[in-house]
Scaffold this motif. Sequence first.
Motif, PDB file in Angstrom:
ATOM      1  N   GLU A   1       0.828  -1.343   0.095  1.00  0.00           N
ATOM      2  CA  GLU A   1       0.200   0.131   0.140  1.00  0.00           C
ATOM      3  C   GLU A   1       0.822   1.397   0.116  1.00  0.00           C
ATOM      4  O   GLU A   1       0.769   2.215  -0.811  1.00  0.00           O
ATOM      5  CB  GLU A   1      -1.005   0.257   1.286  1.00  0.00           C
ATOM      6  N   ASP A   2       1.991   1.272   0.764  1.00  0.00           N
ATOM      7  CA  ASP A   2       2.797   2.540   1.001  1.00  0.00           C
ATOM      8  C   ASP A   2       3.543   2.668  -0.452  1.00  0.00           C
ATOM      9  O   ASP A   2       3.704   3.809  -1.099  1.00  0.00           O
ATOM     10  CB  ASP A   2       3.996   2.236   1.916  1.00  0.00           C
ATOM     11  N   SER A   3       3.790   1.596  -1.162  1.00  0.00           N
ATOM     12  CA  SER A   3       4.758   1.762  -2.396  1.00  0.00           C
ATOM     13  C   SER A   3       3.659   2.256  -3.345  1.00  0.00           C
ATOM     14  O   SER A   3       4.019   2.857  -4.604  1.00  0.00           O
ATOM     15  CB  SER A   3       5.319   0.345  -2.909  1.00  0.00           C
ATOM     16  N   VAL A   4       2.361   1.706  -3.499  1.00  0.00           N
ATOM     17  CA  VAL A   4       1.463   2.480  -4.496  1.00  0.00           C
ATOM     18  C   VAL A   4       0.716   3.511  -4.369  1.00  0.00           C
ATOM     19  O   VAL A   4       0.198   4.174  -4.920  1.00  0.00           O
ATOM     20  CB  VAL A   4       0.422   1.104  -5.095  1.00  0.00           C
ATOM     21  N   GLY A   5       0.858   3.977  -2.820  1.00  0.00           N
ATOM     22  CA  GLY A   5       0.318   5.120  -2.304  1.00  0.00           C
ATOM     23  C   GLY A   5      -1.405   4.739  -2.199  1.00  0.00           C
ATOM     24  O   GLY A   5      -2.129   6.190  -2.249  1.00  0.00           O
ATOM     25  N   ARG A   6      -1.775   3.883  -2.121  1.00  0.00           N
ATOM     26  CA  ARG A   6      -3.284   3.749  -2.185  1.00  0.00           C
ATOM     27  C   ARG A   6      -3.450   2.673  -1.076  1.00  0.00           C
ATOM     28  O   ARG A   6      -2.901   1.577  -0.881  1.00  0.00           O
ATOM     29  CB  ARG A   6      -3.857   3.321  -3.284  1.00  0.00           C
ATOM     30  N   GLN A   7      -4.827   2.692  -0.618  1.00  0.00           N
ATOM     31  CA  GLN A   7      -5.333   1.817   0.308  1.00  0.00           C
ATOM     32  C   GLN A   7      -5.968   0.651  -0.407  1.00  0.00           C
ATOM     33  O   GLN A   7      -6.813   0.920  -1.366  1.00  0.00           O
ATOM     34  CB  GLN A   7      -6.161   2.566   1.453  1.00  0.00           C
ATOM     35  N   LEU A   8      -5.437  -0.409  -0.132  1.00  0.00           N
ATOM     36  CA  LEU A   8      -5.877  -1.565  -0.965  1.00  0.00           C
ATOM     37  C   LEU A   8      -7.229  -2.582  -0.224  1.00  0.00           C
ATOM     38  O   LEU A   8      -7.858  -3.148  -0.956  1.00  0.00           O
ATOM     39  CB  LEU A   8      -4.884  -2.665  -1.316  1.00  0.00           C
TER      40      LEU A   8
ATOM     41  N   ALA B   1     -13.917  -7.325   9.462  1.00  0.00           N
ATOM     42  CA  ALA B   1     -14.182  -7.567   8.276  1.00  0.00           C
ATOM     43  C   ALA B   1     -12.916  -7.009   7.179  1.00  0.00           C
ATOM     44  O   ALA B   1     -12.329  -6.061   7.848  1.00  0.00           O
ATOM     45  CB  ALA B   1     -15.338  -7.107   7.527  1.00  0.00           C
ATOM     46  N   VAL B   2     -12.534  -7.765   6.368  1.00  0.00           N
ATOM     47  CA  VAL B   2     -11.456  -7.074   5.413  1.00  0.00           C
ATOM     48  C   VAL B   2     -12.142  -7.271   4.150  1.00  0.00           C
ATOM     49  O   VAL B   2     -12.768  -8.176   3.391  1.00  0.00           O
ATOM     50  CB  VAL B   2     -10.435  -8.062   5.266  1.00  0.00           C
ATOM     51  N   LEU B   3     -12.261  -6.079   3.301  1.00  0.00           N
ATOM     52  CA  LEU B   3     -12.838  -5.820   1.936  1.00  0.00           C
ATOM     53  C   LEU B   3     -11.884  -5.116   1.163  1.00  0.00           C
ATOM     54  O   LEU B   3     -11.018  -4.343   1.668  1.00  0.00           O
ATOM     55  CB  LEU B   3     -14.261  -5.023   2.147  1.00  0.00           C
ATOM     56  N   LEU B   4     -11.925  -5.468  -0.114  1.00  0.00           N
ATOM     57  CA  LEU B   4     -11.272  -4.778  -1.110  1.00  0.00           C
ATOM     58  C   LEU B   4     -11.756  -3.617  -1.238  1.00  0.00           C
ATOM     59  O   LEU B   4     -12.872  -3.406  -1.685  1.00  0.00           O
ATOM     60  CB  LEU B   4     -11.162  -5.801  -2.503  1.00  0.00           C
ATOM     61  N   THR B   5     -10.736  -2.592  -1.782  1.00  0.00           N
ATOM     62  CA  THR B   5     -11.396  -1.189  -2.124  1.00  0.00           C
ATOM     63  C   THR B   5     -11.256  -1.220  -3.501  1.00  0.00           C
ATOM     64  O   THR B   5     -10.851  -2.320  -4.189  1.00  0.00           O
ATOM     65  CB  THR B   5     -10.304   0.000  -1.714  1.00  0.00           C
ATOM     66  N   ASP B   6     -11.649  -0.262  -4.280  1.00  0.00           N
ATOM     67  CA  ASP B   6     -11.778  -0.268  -5.850  1.00  0.00           C
ATOM     68  C   ASP B   6     -10.207  -0.369  -6.299  1.00  0.00           C
ATOM     69  O   ASP B   6     -10.029  -1.297  -7.221  1.00  0.00           O
ATOM     70  CB  ASP B   6     -12.294   1.029  -6.255  1.00  0.00           C
ATOM     71  N   ASP B   7      -9.345   0.263  -5.501  1.00  0.00           N
ATOM     72  CA  ASP B   7      -7.996   0.227  -5.934  1.00  0.00           C
ATOM     73  C   ASP B   7      -7.411  -1.163  -5.504  1.00  0.00           C
ATOM     74  O   ASP B   7      -6.668  -1.687  -6.111  1.00  0.00           O
ATOM     75  CB  ASP B   7      -7.135   1.126  -5.053  1.00  0.00           C
ATOM     76  N   GLY B   8      -8.013  -1.842  -4.657  1.00  0.00           N
ATOM     77  CA  GLY B   8      -7.423  -3.293  -4.365  1.00  0.00           C
ATOM     78  C   GLY B   8      -7.903  -4.061  -5.564  1.00  0.00           C
ATOM     79  O   GLY B   8      -7.349  -5.069  -5.660  1.00  0.00           O
ATOM     80  N   GLU B   9      -9.337  -3.832  -5.861  1.00  0.00           N
ATOM     81  CA  GLU B   9      -9.879  -4.848  -7.018  1.00  0.00           C
ATOM     82  C   GLU B   9      -9.091  -4.681  -8.222  1.00  0.00           C
ATOM     83  O   GLU B   9      -8.614  -5.574  -8.758  1.00  0.00           O
ATOM     84  CB  GLU B   9     -11.248  -4.216  -7.300  1.00  0.00           C
ATOM     85  N   ALA B  10      -8.704  -3.443  -8.386  1.00  0.00           N
ATOM     86  CA  ALA B  10      -7.584  -3.216  -9.681  1.00  0.00           C
ATOM     87  C   ALA B  10      -6.161  -3.844  -9.332  1.00  0.00           C
ATOM     88  O   ALA B  10      -5.660  -4.635 -10.391  1.00  0.00           O
ATOM     89  CB  ALA B  10      -7.461  -1.712  -9.934  1.00  0.00           C
ATOM     90  N   MET B  11      -5.704  -3.547  -8.220  1.00  0.00           N
ATOM     91  CA  MET B  11      -4.283  -4.319  -7.856  1.00  0.00           C
ATOM     92  C   MET B  11      -4.521  -5.843  -8.195  1.00  0.00           C
ATOM     93  O   MET B  11      -3.650  -6.380  -8.519  1.00  0.00           O
ATOM     94  CB  MET B  11      -3.980  -3.995  -6.535  1.00  0.00           C
ATOM     95  N   ALA B  12      -5.448  -6.337  -7.754  1.00  0.00           N
ATOM     96  CA  ALA B  12      -5.498  -7.734  -7.740  1.00  0.00           C
ATOM     97  C   ALA B  12      -5.388  -8.347  -9.201  1.00  0.00           C
ATOM     98  O   ALA B  12      -4.841  -9.436  -9.665  1.00  0.00           O
ATOM     99  CB  ALA B  12      -7.211  -8.289  -7.349  1.00  0.00           C
ATOM    100  N   GLY B  13      -6.164  -7.670 -10.197  1.00  0.00           N
ATOM    101  CA  GLY B  13      -5.855  -7.969 -11.711  1.00  0.00           C
ATOM    102  C   GLY B  13      -4.695  -7.678 -12.227  1.00  0.00           C
ATOM    103  O   GLY B  13      -4.003  -8.674 -12.806  1.00  0.00           O
TER     104      GLY B  13
END
Length: 88
Positions: free
Chosen positions: A41-48, A55-67
């Motif tokens: 998260e620090d390296s991309v500057g976004r919360q994933l 609970a743990v849920l993917l953010t929209d940026d997390g969904e993108a990072m998964a791909g």
Amino acid sequence: MLDPVLLRTFLAVAQTLSFTQAAERLQLSQPTVSQHVRRLEDSVGRQLFERDTRAVLLTDDGEAMAGFARTILAANEQATSYFTGSAL
């Protein structure tokens, strides 16, 4: 450059939606998994992930990072296989 170790850890958390289950799957400690995700998260500057005590849920940026992570890891595997395979 995104570290493949961090990407593998991220994907394990994304698949299980659990830092504890990801740690068990990867045979790492839960604090190590948390540290890997934090470093990514620090390296991309976004919360994933959005996380709380329940609970743990993917953010929209997390969904993108998964791909991206799947693509990067697949390419890394192909390159490694190519260069470590026996030459004809």
